[in-house]
Scaffold this motif. Structure first.
Motif, mmCIF file in Angstrom:
data_model
loop_
_atom_site.group_PDB
_atom_site.id
_atom_site.type_symbol
_atom_site.label_atom_id
_atom_site.label_comp_id
_atom_site.label_asym_id
_atom_site.label_seq_id
_atom_site.Cartn_x
_atom_site.Cartn_y
_atom_site.Cartn_z
ATOM 1 N N ASP A 139 -9.106 0.477 0.116
ATOM 2 C CA ASP A 139 -8.897 -0.192 1.405
ATOM 3 C C ASP A 139 -9.490 -1.592 1.375
ATOM 4 O OD1 ASP A 139 -7.760 2.135 2.499
ATOM 5 O OD2 ASP A 139 -9.619 2.732 3.513
ATOM 6 N N ASP A 179 -11.687 4.334 0.313
ATOM 7 C CA ASP A 179 -12.241 3.218 1.082
ATOM 8 C C ASP A 179 -12.456 1.983 0.205
ATOM 9 O OD1 ASP A 179 -14.294 4.647 -0.200
ATOM 10 O OD2 ASP A 179 -15.773 4.178 1.336
ATOM 11 N N ARG A 202 0.876 -1.166 0.000
ATOM 12 C CA ARG A 202 0.000 0.000 0.000
ATOM 13 C C ARG A 202 0.913 1.215 0.000
ATOM 14 N NH1 ARG A 202 -5.458 0.594 1.146
ATOM 15 N NH2 ARG A 202 -6.029 2.672 0.429
#
Length: 118
Positions: A105, A102, A44
Motif C-alpha cells: 500500500d 500494508d 493495483r
C-alpha cells in the motif's frame, strides 16, 4: 501494534528489513528517482499485487533488475517479476504476502505521489 515503522516523510520500512538504518534514506531516494524517471503508470491488481508500467529502455531494464535484486536481499518478502510485453515497454509486478500488504500500500501510494510531482 504494527510491524512497520513509518518515518516523518511517509517512508515505509518494515521491521523485517535488514538494510542498515543509515542506508534506508538512500534506498528511498533511489526508489523515488526510479519512479520519477522510469514509471509510466501503475495498477493495483490486488491487495498483494502491484504492477508498474515502465519505460522500455535498456538502461531502465538494467536499473530495475539491480534495484529489485538489492531490495529482495534486504526485504525477502518482496517478489519482483520484470517482463517485456512488447519491444517498447516493461512491466514490473511486485507481490507480497498478505502480512505485508500494508507495505505494498505504502509503495503504491509513494509511486502515485512521486509520479504526481513530476
Amino acid at each position: 501494534m504494527s510491524g512497520h515503522h513509518i518515518t516523518t516523510d511517509d517512508a515505509w520500512v518494515p521491521e523485517a528489513c535488514t538494510l542498515p538504518t543509515a542506508e534506508r534514506p538512500l534506498r528511498l531516494a533511489e526508489f523515488d528517482q526510479f519512479i520519477a524517471e522510469a514509471v509510466r503508470g501503475l495498477d493495483r491488481l490486488s491487495a498483494q499485487h502491484l504492477r508498474l508500467y515502465l519505460d522500455g529502455g535498456t538502461q531502465v531494464e538494467e536499473t530495475t533488475r539491480d534495484l529489485a535484486a538489492r531490495e529482495s536481499s534486504c526485504c525477502s518478502f518482496f517478489t519482483f517479476d520484470l517482463s517485456r510485453p512488447d519491444g517498447n515497454s516493461l512491466s514490473l509486478d511486485v507481490r507480497v504476502p498478505a502480512a505485508h500488504a500494508d507495505v505494498l500500500d505504502a509503495l503504491a501510494e509513494r509511486a502515485a505521489s512521486v509520479r504526481g510531482h513530476r
